[in-house]
Structure formats: structure tokens, C-alpha cells
Design an enzyme around this catalytic site. Structure first.
Site, PDB file in Angstrom:
ATOM      1  N   ASP A  84       0.840  -1.197   0.000  1.00 18.81           N
ATOM      2  CA  ASP A  84       0.000   0.000   0.000  1.00 18.81           C
ATOM      3  C   ASP A  84       0.873   1.244   0.000  1.00 18.81           C
ATOM      4  O   ASP A  84       2.046   1.215   0.407  1.00 18.81           O
ATOM      5  CB  ASP A  84      -0.949   0.005   1.199  1.00 18.81           C
ATOM      6  N   GLU A 147       0.123  -0.845   5.854  1.00 22.73           N
ATOM      7  CA  GLU A 147       1.136  -0.223   6.712  1.00 22.73           C
ATOM      8  C   GLU A 147       0.931   1.276   6.827  1.00 22.73           C
ATOM      9  O   GLU A 147       1.150   1.866   7.884  1.00 22.73           O
ATOM     10  CB  GLU A 147       2.530  -0.532   6.156  1.00 22.73           C
TER      11      GLU A 147
END
Length: 462
Positions: A84, A147
Site C-alpha cells: 500500500d 502499513e
């Protein structure tokens, strides 16, 4: 042999990386089978498809986390990264998801944080596999998907899989980050039960967006008599203190605006807190007795512009990671309630209780409560640990430089899983372009990372 094999994989590595970089994997709306939205899910599926093509065994844990695995054995070594990314933002010279190469640099959101490094590790493992080097442990390259938005993916993994015996996350900086401060985010909240109307009245104070950012803007609405005198006092105060304040006077109100300088919450010394600026000025006014006035007085007495929590008696320090950092990220004061959002990061050898006990002792006299506490314990690896010694040896072998140990105020995936430490990918002297416009990495740095990670994986798993 490893270096030669990594070089042979150069084109394949870069082509695969370009594929994954072209996917906009910013967190989106939760959908069935896509806990963090379409973008992260598409990136995870593509990464696992690439891993399948490389001959690895792959597992997708319901869209939260995926991994590619090689080898056999009871224990495993892990490389833990994420797919991500943060939003691309403005100011790019090249398309943020174009993955274009210019002057030896690959430009894309996520190329440094963290798609480039985790794929460097993947192709380091591919080199080990192609050479058939003997390993005594399995190796997993783990792909997280959340994250950047709280690491809510990792508990899903940890609940279902046993931890690795050793490993690293390529999502920090070289040489090695062996210490990460304890991290807290919480609110100081006071319910307002009484107040009086006076010459100057505070209708609201609002500023800041996130706990881990130094706020660059805050505003307040002041009503009452002689607002032109308040405006004059504001201008005089701004000139005298250097605090950037502005007043907009209307018929029955004065909007006070405070401007600061944004910075990350782990380094508040690099910013200027707009909230502290406006509260310092409002504390100079003739405010009526009551809870709002008391709340402002509390702020100016115990918080002010301090960045280590000195007046709160929580200014902890150790030689490994330095002083506690104290950041006010947001404030919301109205007629009913006051709330201060804090981000405190404490030294690696200190405890949560050592930080919070003095704070709790002070706020009880003001009937202030603590709400929405979010806490991550410090992370610290001894310089004598086998994991640290192995990574130091590999780093020095490839760079010829001493592998010094670093402690940081930020947090990495290393805190989410046992036996993991942050290792690269940013080399000393190179710019940290994480979350910045024009995020890029030099191709040769990516290749060096792949070689270092290949050797590190082999040394940990051989």
C-alpha cells in the site's frame, strides 16, 4: 555467485517492479474480500501472481496479507514489506503511477516506500532459488497491505501464523535500525460544565488534522466587546513574539488565525506548532472565569511550545534513542468540551508507565481525562544479538562502511512481528523521499539493495 545472479535478473526485476508500481494502491473503501479497498487488493494479487510465475509457493490470507515462500524446515526467516502507498499528492514532474525512468532513477509513488525494496528482496530470494543454495530454514517474503493506514493487516497474520525466527523489514534506512521509540496517540479531554460571559469570549478553537503531524494552521473565534482592541493586541503580540498570527474582524466576531510549519510528529523540533501559537495569544486576553479559560491556562502552563514534555514531567531520556518527543497534533474546543490530541514517543529503554504517571498526576487537578489511547511498545535489539551481527556483517561487506546502529522516533512494521528489525533501503547521504512528490530511487541503489538482501536472507537461513 549471488551478485552475478542478481545482475542477470536485473531486467526481470525492474519489469516486475514497474508492473506493481503502476497500480494505485492507496487505501480505499472496504469491500468483500478486499479489507482495505480495491487498490491494495489489486497490488497484492499482482504481487502473488508474479511470485507464482517465479516458482514460489504463495498464500493469500483473505486479502489482508500475502506471502511467497521458498525452502523447507520447521522455522522460517521473513522479509516483511508492504504494497500500500500514501496518496500521490501534487507537484510531480512525472506521472506518479507511470513508473518512468529518467537519468538513472525510477519515479513512482511507492518505489522507495515500500514496493521497490520488497521486490528487491523478492528477487534476492529468486537468485538464491535459481542457484540452488542450501538453506536450513524456509524463507517468506511477506506482503502487507495496510502499513500506511495503521498496520491493521499484521494482527490478522500474527493470529494465524507463527512468528519468524529472524528477519527484516526493508522499510527504514541503512545501516540498521535497532531501536524504535514507544509510540502513543491519545486525547486529553475535559467536559465543560460552567462558564461566564465576559469582555472576551472564546466560541471555538480548532486546528490540526492528525496526531503524528505538527499542525500548520489553527483558528479561533472570539466574540465580545472592543474586538478592535483585541485585534490591535494580536498584531502587537505577533510583532513582539514572531508568532505568525492574523485577525479578521467582522461586526460581532474576530477570527484569529495562526500559521505554523508542518513536520512529522516524531520530529516536532522541525516544525512550528500553530496550535501552541494561538493558545499562547488567547491566554493573554481577559477571558471570563470558567472551564474554557482554565483549559487554556492548563495548555500554556504544561504544554506551550515544549517538544519534550518538560512541564508535564515526562521528558524521559536515554543514550540510545535520546529524548521523548511531545507533539500536539490537533485541538478542538467549543462551549461543551475541550480536546487535545497528542502524539508522544518515549525512549526505547523507558516504560509506558514512566511516561504516563506524571501526566496523570497533573491532569487530575484539572478534571481532565485520557481517551482513545493507542500504544505501541518500544522496539530494541541488543547490538550483541545474532540478527544484528549478521546484518552488520553483510552491510559492511557490500559497502565497506561501518554498520552503525540507529534509533528512530518513527515506527516500522518491525513492531508488528517478533524477531524483525528495519534494514534499509535508504543509504546514508541519500534523500528520504518517502511520502514526497517525485518519490524515486536510483536503479543502481535498487540493485545494490537486491544484492544486500540476497546475502542477508542467505546468511539468516543457511
Amino acid at each position: 555467485m549471488l551478485d552475478k545472479k542478481v545482475e542477470e535478473l536485473r531486467d526481470e526485476f525492474l519489469n516486475s517492479l514497474v508492473e506493481i508500481l503502476k497500480i494505485n494502491s492507496v487505501e480505499g473503501k472496504k469491500l468483500p474480500g478486499m479489507p482495505f479497498g480495491e487498490g491494495p487488493n489489486e497490488a497484492l494479487e499482482k504481487a502473488l501472481e508474479i511470485c507464482d510465475d517465479l516458482g514460489f509457493n504463495t498464500v493469500n490470507l483473505d486479502g489482508y496479507v500475502g506471502y511467497a515462500e521458498y525452502g523447507s524446515g520447521e522455522d522460517y526467516v521473513a522479509v516483511l514489506g508492504h504494497l500500500d502507498v500514501v496518496p500521490e499528492g501534487e507537484g510531480w514532474m512525472y506521472p506518479p503511477y507511470g513508473a518512468e525512468i529518467h537519468d538513472g532513477k525510477l519515479y513512482a509513488r511507492g518505489v522507495m516506500d515500500d514496493k521497490g525494496p520488497i521486490f528487491a528482496a523478492l528477487y534476492g530470494l529468486k537468485a538464491i532459488k535459481d542457484l540452488g543454495l542450501p538453506l536450513s530454514k524456509r524463507v517468506r517474503v511477506i506482503f502487507g497491505t495496510n502499513e500506511e493506514s495503521g498496520s491493521h493487516d499484521m494482527p490478522y497474520y500474527v493470529e494465524r501464523e507463527k512468528p519468524p525466527v529472524a528477519g527484516f523489514t526493508p522499510d527504514g534506512m541503512f545501516p540498521i535500525i535497532n531501536g524504535e521509540k514507544g509510540l502513543t496517540m491519545f486525547r486529553l479531554v475535559k467536559e465543560f460544565s460552567h462558564g461566564e460571559e465576559g469582555v472576551n469570549n472564546i466560541e471555538y478553537i480548532a486546528g490540526g488534522r492528525k496526531a503524528n503531524m505538527v499542525p500548520d494552521y489553527c483558528e479561533a473565534k472570539v466574540t465580545g466587546e472592543n474586538l478592535s482592541e483585541v485585534l490591535f493586541a494580536l498584531e502587537e503580540y505577533a510583532d513582539r513574539t514572531g508568532i505568525k498570527l492574523e485577525g479578521i474582524l467582522e461586526e460581532d466576531k474576530l477570527i484569529v488565525k495562526s500559521y505554523g510549519k508542518s513536520a512529522h510528529g516524531s520530529t516536532p523540533e522541525k516544525g512550528i506548532n500553530a496550535i501552541s501559537g494561538i493558545i499562547a495569544f488567547l491566554g493573554q486576553l481577559d477571558l471570563p472565569k470558567g472551564d474554557i479559560r482554565e483549559f487554556i491556562e492548563f495548555y500554556n502552563k504544561y504544554i506551550n511550545f515544549e517538544i519534550h514534555g518538560e512541564s508535564m514531567n515526562c521528558d524521559l531520556y536515554d543514550d540510545i534513542s535520546g529524548y521523548l518527543s511531545f507533539n500536539v497534533g490537533a485541538i478542538d474546543i467549543n462551549k461543551e468540551k475541550g480536546s487535545i490530541l497528542l502524539n508522544l514517543r518515549y525512549p526505547v529503554t523507558k516504560t509506558f508507565e514512566e511516561m504516563m504517571n506524571p501526566i496523570e498526576e497533573i491532569i487530575k487537578d484539572y478534571s481532565i481525562s485520557i481517551e482513545d489511547m493507542d500504544h505501541e511498545k518500544p522496539l530494541y535489539f541488543s547490538p550483541d544479538s545474532d540478527l544484528i551481527k549478521i546484518l552488520q556483517k553483510v552491510y559492511t561487506e557490500y559497502t565497506g562502511e561501518e554498520a552503525t546502529l540507529l534509533s528512530i522516533g518513527g515506527g516500522t512494521y518491525a513492531k508488528t512481528m517478533d524477531n524483525i528489525v528495519a534494514f534499509g533501503p535508504i543509504f546514508p547521504g541519500k534523500p528520504d523521499l518517502d511520502h514526497q512528490p517525485n518519490e524515486c530511487m536510483e536503479i543502481e541503489d535498487l540493485m545494490m539493495c537486491a544484492k544486500i538482501y540476497a546475502k542477508a536472507i542467505y546468511e539468516l537461513a543457511k
